[in-house]
Scaffold this motif. Structure first.
Motif, short mmCIF file in Angstrom:
data_model
loop_
_atom_site.label_atom_id
_atom_site.label_comp_id
_atom_site.label_asym_id
_atom_site.label_seq_id
_atom_site.Cartn_x
_atom_site.Cartn_y
_atom_site.Cartn_z
N LYS A 23 0.84 -1.20 0.00
CA LYS A 23 0.00 0.00 0.00
C LYS A 23 0.87 1.25 0.00
CE LYS A 23 -3.78 2.54 0.94
NZ LYS A 23 -3.44 3.82 0.35
N ARG A 24 1.90 1.28 0.83
CA ARG A 24 2.80 2.44 0.87
C ARG A 24 3.55 2.60 -0.45
NH1 ARG A 24 6.88 2.25 4.45
NH2 ARG A 24 6.67 0.07 4.89
N ALA A 25 3.99 1.50 -1.04
CA ALA A 25 4.69 1.57 -2.34
C ALA A 25 3.73 2.06 -3.42
CB ALA A 25 5.27 0.22 -2.70
N ASP A 26 2.50 1.58 -3.40
CA ASP A 26 1.49 2.00 -4.36
C ASP A 26 1.21 3.50 -4.23
OD1 ASP A 26 -0.25 1.07 -6.47
OD2 ASP A 26 -1.93 1.42 -5.11
N ASP A 27 1.10 3.97 -2.99
CA ASP A 27 0.89 5.41 -2.75
C ASP A 27 2.05 6.22 -3.32
OD1 ASP A 27 -1.48 4.83 -1.43
OD2 ASP A 27 -0.63 5.10 0.58
N MET A 28 3.27 5.73 -3.16
CA MET A 28 4.44 6.43 -3.70
C MET A 28 4.40 6.45 -5.22
SD MET A 28 7.69 5.57 -1.31
CE MET A 28 8.65 6.80 -2.18
N MET A 29 3.94 5.35 -5.83
CA MET A 29 3.85 5.30 -7.29
C MET A 29 2.89 6.37 -7.80
SD MET A 29 2.14 2.70 -10.01
CE MET A 29 0.65 3.02 -9.14
N TYR A 30 1.74 6.52 -7.13
CA TYR A 30 0.77 7.53 -7.56
C TYR A 30 1.30 8.94 -7.34
CZ TYR A 30 -2.67 4.07 -8.78
OH TYR A 30 -3.31 3.03 -9.39
N ARG A 31 2.07 9.18 -6.29
CA ARG A 31 2.70 10.50 -6.09
C ARG A 31 3.72 10.77 -7.19
NH1 ARG A 31 2.38 9.24 -0.47
NH2 ARG A 31 4.53 8.53 -0.41
N ASP A 32 4.48 9.75 -7.58
CA ASP A 32 5.45 9.90 -8.66
C ASP A 32 4.72 10.23 -9.96
OD1 ASP A 32 8.25 9.64 -9.57
OD2 ASP A 32 7.48 7.95 -10.72
N LYS A 33 3.63 9.55 -10.21
CA LYS A 33 2.84 9.79 -11.41
C LYS A 33 2.28 11.22 -11.41
CE LYS A 33 -0.08 6.87 -13.89
NZ LYS A 33 -1.03 5.78 -13.88
N GLU A 34 1.78 11.67 -10.28
CA GLU A 34 1.22 13.02 -10.17
C GLU A 34 2.31 14.07 -10.42
OE1 GLU A 34 -1.56 15.82 -10.02
OE2 GLU A 34 -1.97 13.67 -9.88
N ARG A 35 3.51 13.85 -9.87
CA ARG A 35 4.63 14.78 -10.11
C ARG A 35 4.96 14.84 -11.59
NH1 ARG A 35 6.85 12.70 -5.38
NH2 ARG A 35 8.12 11.24 -6.54
N TYR A 36 4.95 13.69 -12.26
CA TYR A 36 5.26 13.64 -13.68
C TYR A 36 4.27 14.47 -14.49
CZ TYR A 36 5.84 11.93 -18.41
OH TYR A 36 6.01 11.86 -19.77
N TYR A 37 2.99 14.33 -14.18
CA TYR A 37 1.97 14.99 -14.97
C TYR A 37 1.68 16.43 -14.56
CZ TYR A 37 0.91 10.84 -17.64
OH TYR A 37 1.00 9.78 -18.50
N SER A 38 2.14 16.85 -13.39
CA SER A 38 1.87 18.23 -12.99
C SER A 38 2.62 19.18 -13.91
CB SER A 38 2.26 18.46 -11.53
OG SER A 38 3.66 18.38 -11.37
N GLY A 39 1.90 20.14 -14.44
CA GLY A 39 2.50 21.12 -15.33
C GLY A 39 2.68 20.64 -16.76
#
Length: 76
Positions: free
Chosen positions: A52-68
């Motif tokens: 669950k923690r690794a999955d949460d980190m993956m989604y944060r990484d994805k959000e950083r990639y797509y921001s902007g």
């Protein structure tokens, strides 16, 4: 631990950047979302807690990639 994971991800990101800079085969850059965490004996009651923690980190990484960026997924 977490520092080792960060080091692996940094190396991975550098290789991915190099691949995309020298890519003559594909129209779009390759993007990879990732997340990784070490097992924390004091916090993880079950193996699912680690995932669950690794999955949460993956989604944060994805959000950083797509921001902007112009998120082409939103047009689907």
């Amino acid at each position: 631990g977490a520092e080792e994971i960060d080091s692996y991800f940094k190396s991975f990101d550098e290789e991915l950047k190099s691949f995309n800079e020298h890519n003559g085969r594909y129209e779009h850059d390759l993007a990879v979302s990732k997340g990784g965490v070490p097992y924390a004996a004091d916090a993880d009651k079950a193996y699912k807690d680690v995932f669950k923690r690794a999955d949460d980190m993956m989604y944060r990484d994805k959000e950083r990639y797509y921001s902007g960026r112009n998120d082409r997924r939103k047009g689907r």
